[in-house]
Design a protein around this motif. Sequence first.
Motif, PDB file in Angstrom:
ATOM      1  N   TYR A 140      -1.101   2.403  12.812  1.00  0.00           N
ATOM      2  CA  TYR A 140       0.037   1.513  12.607  1.00  0.00           C
ATOM      3  C   TYR A 140       1.347   2.228  12.286  1.00  0.00           C
ATOM      4  O   TYR A 140       2.425   1.656  12.455  1.00  0.00           O
ATOM      5  CB  TYR A 140      -0.277   0.524  11.484  1.00  0.00           C
ATOM      6  CG  TYR A 140      -1.544  -0.242  11.740  1.00  0.00           C
ATOM      7  CD1 TYR A 140      -1.574  -1.262  12.683  1.00  0.00           C
ATOM      8  CD2 TYR A 140      -2.722   0.072  11.081  1.00  0.00           C
ATOM      9  CE1 TYR A 140      -2.744  -1.956  12.954  1.00  0.00           C
ATOM     10  CE2 TYR A 140      -3.898  -0.621  11.340  1.00  0.00           C
ATOM     11  CZ  TYR A 140      -3.894  -1.630  12.274  1.00  0.00           C
ATOM     12  OH  TYR A 140      -5.053  -2.321  12.550  1.00  0.00           O
ATOM     13  N   LEU A 141       1.269   3.449  11.814  1.00  0.00           N
ATOM     14  CA  LEU A 141       2.484   4.161  11.418  1.00  0.00           C
ATOM     15  C   LEU A 141       3.362   4.458  12.627  1.00  0.00           C
ATOM     16  O   LEU A 141       2.859   4.850  13.686  1.00  0.00           O
ATOM     17  CB  LEU A 141       2.128   5.482  10.727  1.00  0.00           C
ATOM     18  CG  LEU A 141       1.549   5.340   9.334  1.00  0.00           C
ATOM     19  CD1 LEU A 141       1.013   6.688   8.852  1.00  0.00           C
ATOM     20  CD2 LEU A 141       2.588   4.806   8.366  1.00  0.00           C
ATOM     21  N   PHE A 201      -4.418  -1.617   7.403  1.00  0.00           N
ATOM     22  CA  PHE A 201      -3.583  -0.417   7.312  1.00  0.00           C
ATOM     23  C   PHE A 201      -4.294   0.666   6.509  1.00  0.00           C
ATOM     24  O   PHE A 201      -4.354   1.822   6.928  1.00  0.00           O
ATOM     25  CB  PHE A 201      -2.237  -0.759   6.671  1.00  0.00           C
ATOM     26  CG  PHE A 201      -1.351   0.439   6.470  1.00  0.00           C
ATOM     27  CD1 PHE A 201      -0.561   0.915   7.508  1.00  0.00           C
ATOM     28  CD2 PHE A 201      -1.295   1.088   5.236  1.00  0.00           C
ATOM     29  CE1 PHE A 201       0.262   2.029   7.330  1.00  0.00           C
ATOM     30  CE2 PHE A 201      -0.478   2.183   5.049  1.00  0.00           C
ATOM     31  CZ  PHE A 201       0.301   2.662   6.088  1.00  0.00           C
ATOM     32  N   GLU A 202      -4.833   0.300   5.359  1.00  0.00           N
ATOM     33  CA  GLU A 202      -5.498   1.288   4.499  1.00  0.00           C
ATOM     34  C   GLU A 202      -6.714   1.898   5.190  1.00  0.00           C
ATOM     35  O   GLU A 202      -7.024   3.071   4.982  1.00  0.00           O
ATOM     36  CB  GLU A 202      -5.907   0.645   3.169  1.00  0.00           C
ATOM     37  CG  GLU A 202      -4.718   0.329   2.291  1.00  0.00           C
ATOM     38  CD  GLU A 202      -5.075  -0.434   1.026  1.00  0.00           C
ATOM     39  OE1 GLU A 202      -4.353  -0.254   0.029  1.00  0.00           O
ATOM     40  OE2 GLU A 202      -6.053  -1.210   1.030  1.00  0.00           O
ATOM     41  N   ARG A 239      -2.968  -5.477   4.866  1.00  0.00           N
ATOM     42  CA  ARG A 239      -2.935  -4.297   4.005  1.00  0.00           C
ATOM     43  C   ARG A 239      -4.240  -3.518   4.139  1.00  0.00           C
ATOM     44  O   ARG A 239      -4.248  -2.297   4.286  1.00  0.00           O
ATOM     45  CB  ARG A 239      -2.713  -4.679   2.545  1.00  0.00           C
ATOM     46  CG  ARG A 239      -2.654  -3.445   1.627  1.00  0.00           C
ATOM     47  CD  ARG A 239      -2.701  -3.788   0.156  1.00  0.00           C
ATOM     48  NE  ARG A 239      -4.004  -4.354  -0.164  1.00  0.00           N
ATOM     49  CZ  ARG A 239      -4.192  -5.494  -0.832  1.00  0.00           C
ATOM     50  NH1 ARG A 239      -3.169  -6.187  -1.263  1.00  0.00           N
ATOM     51  NH2 ARG A 239      -5.400  -5.928  -1.079  1.00  0.00           N
ATOM     52  N   TYR A 256       4.427   0.580   1.777  1.00  0.00           N
ATOM     53  CA  TYR A 256       4.481  -0.308   2.939  1.00  0.00           C
ATOM     54  C   TYR A 256       4.097  -1.700   2.464  1.00  0.00           C
ATOM     55  O   TYR A 256       3.178  -1.853   1.657  1.00  0.00           O
ATOM     56  CB  TYR A 256       3.511   0.173   4.022  1.00  0.00           C
ATOM     57  CG  TYR A 256       3.877   1.536   4.543  1.00  0.00           C
ATOM     58  CD1 TYR A 256       4.728   1.672   5.626  1.00  0.00           C
ATOM     59  CD2 TYR A 256       3.395   2.693   3.928  1.00  0.00           C
ATOM     60  CE1 TYR A 256       5.094   2.929   6.099  1.00  0.00           C
ATOM     61  CE2 TYR A 256       3.760   3.946   4.388  1.00  0.00           C
ATOM     62  CZ  TYR A 256       4.600   4.054   5.474  1.00  0.00           C
ATOM     63  OH  TYR A 256       4.973   5.296   5.933  1.00  0.00           O
ATOM     64  N   ASN A 288      -6.985   2.483   8.436  1.00  0.00           N
ATOM     65  CA  ASN A 288      -6.587   3.361   9.532  1.00  0.00           C
ATOM     66  C   ASN A 288      -5.058   3.415   9.656  1.00  0.00           C
ATOM     67  O   ASN A 288      -4.496   2.881  10.607  1.00  0.00           O
ATOM     68  CB  ASN A 288      -7.205   2.883  10.847  1.00  0.00           C
ATOM     69  CG  ASN A 288      -6.983   3.848  11.983  1.00  0.00           C
ATOM     70  OD1 ASN A 288      -6.513   4.965  11.796  1.00  0.00           O
ATOM     71  ND2 ASN A 288      -7.298   3.405  13.187  1.00  0.00           N
ATOM     72  N   PRO A 289      -4.378   4.051   8.703  1.00  0.00           N
ATOM     73  CA  PRO A 289      -2.919   4.055   8.715  1.00  0.00           C
ATOM     74  C   PRO A 289      -2.322   4.624   9.999  1.00  0.00           C
ATOM     75  O   PRO A 289      -1.297   4.144  10.490  1.00  0.00           O
ATOM     76  CB  PRO A 289      -2.520   4.915   7.517  1.00  0.00           C
ATOM     77  CG  PRO A 289      -3.757   5.267   6.800  1.00  0.00           C
ATOM     78  CD  PRO A 289      -4.923   4.792   7.579  1.00  0.00           C
ATOM     79  N   GLU A 290      -2.946   5.630  10.567  1.00  0.00           N
ATOM     80  CA  GLU A 290      -2.401   6.274  11.774  1.00  0.00           C
ATOM     81  C   GLU A 290      -2.293   5.304  12.952  1.00  0.00           C
ATOM     82  O   GLU A 290      -1.483   5.516  13.849  1.00  0.00           O
ATOM     83  CB  GLU A 290      -3.245   7.492  12.153  1.00  0.00           C
ATOM     84  CG  GLU A 290      -3.231   8.598  11.114  1.00  0.00           C
ATOM     85  CD  GLU A 290      -1.851   9.164  10.817  1.00  0.00           C
ATOM     86  OE1 GLU A 290      -1.035   9.290  11.749  1.00  0.00           O
ATOM     87  OE2 GLU A 290      -1.595   9.498   9.649  1.00  0.00           O
ATOM     88  N   TYR A 293       1.136   5.186   1.095  1.00  0.00           N
ATOM     89  CA  TYR A 293       0.523   6.206   1.937  1.00  0.00           C
ATOM     90  C   TYR A 293       1.520   7.346   2.120  1.00  0.00           C
ATOM     91  O   TYR A 293       2.679   7.103   2.452  1.00  0.00           O
ATOM     92  CB  TYR A 293       0.136   5.608   3.302  1.00  0.00           C
ATOM     93  CG  TYR A 293      -0.486   6.610   4.239  1.00  0.00           C
ATOM     94  CD1 TYR A 293      -1.813   6.996   4.086  1.00  0.00           C
ATOM     95  CD2 TYR A 293       0.264   7.188   5.249  1.00  0.00           C
ATOM     96  CE1 TYR A 293      -2.382   7.931   4.925  1.00  0.00           C
ATOM     97  CE2 TYR A 293      -0.308   8.125   6.099  1.00  0.00           C
ATOM     98  CZ  TYR A 293      -1.628   8.488   5.933  1.00  0.00           C
ATOM     99  OH  TYR A 293      -2.186   9.422   6.770  1.00  0.00           O
ATOM    100  N   ASP A 294       1.066   8.553   1.896  1.00  0.00           N
ATOM    101  CA  ASP A 294       1.877   9.747   2.098  1.00  0.00           C
ATOM    102  C   ASP A 294       3.227   9.664   1.368  1.00  0.00           C
ATOM    103  O   ASP A 294       4.257  10.050   1.905  1.00  0.00           O
ATOM    104  CB  ASP A 294       2.078   9.989   3.593  1.00  0.00           C
ATOM    105  CG  ASP A 294       2.373  11.448   3.917  1.00  0.00           C
ATOM    106  OD1 ASP A 294       2.130  12.321   3.065  1.00  0.00           O
ATOM    107  OD2 ASP A 294       2.866  11.710   5.028  1.00  0.00           O
ATOM    108  N   ALA A 343       0.871  -1.179   0.000  1.00  0.00           N
ATOM    109  CA  ALA A 343       0.000   0.000   0.000  1.00  0.00           C
ATOM    110  C   ALA A 343       0.903   1.221   0.000  1.00  0.00           C
ATOM    111  O   ALA A 343       1.995   1.193   0.561  1.00  0.00           O
ATOM    112  CB  ALA A 343      -0.895   0.008   1.228  1.00  0.00           C
TER     113      ALA A 343
END
Length: 159
Positions: A89-90, A82-83, A79, A71, A85-87, A66-67, A64
């Motif tokens: 896991y980041l 993460f997509e 995946r 990842y 709610n990425p925040e 992101y920004d 995926a």
Amino acid sequence: MKSVVLSALVAVLPMIAAPAFAADEINVSNGISAGGAPLAAHGVDLVALVTDGNPVEGFATHSATYDGASYYFTSAENREAFEANPEAYLPQHGGFCSYGVSVGKKFDGDPDQYLLADGKLFLFLNAATRAKFLEDVSGTAKTADDQWANIKSIAVGEL
């Protein structure tokens, strides 16, 4: 003719330069991943790391972006998590070593050297920087957050 070329350069330059500035806000590998962007988190599946405490390498087939960073994940389910709610896991501080950030530096963050605290993922350069962070987790995390606001957009080589 000269002014046309100059105008074209002025128009295109920000588009070329912008990704270079953003690259230093996220700790990424050199080059481009299968996802078409630089690889973040050393290719470790951040969902597996946060949910299972397992720093396992993901696969390009489950990537995926992101920004501006790619990842990798071990499964389509990870995946998708993460997509959604990425925040969640980041890693903090763009994936750079959180202890390093607390002292105004951007050191590599190694997903094998991590800490989950207060629902946040912190990465460290090595066991020694992790141990220093553990001496005062909340204080050092706050210092790192404050420093991150100052150094986030500064190139690694300029710190």
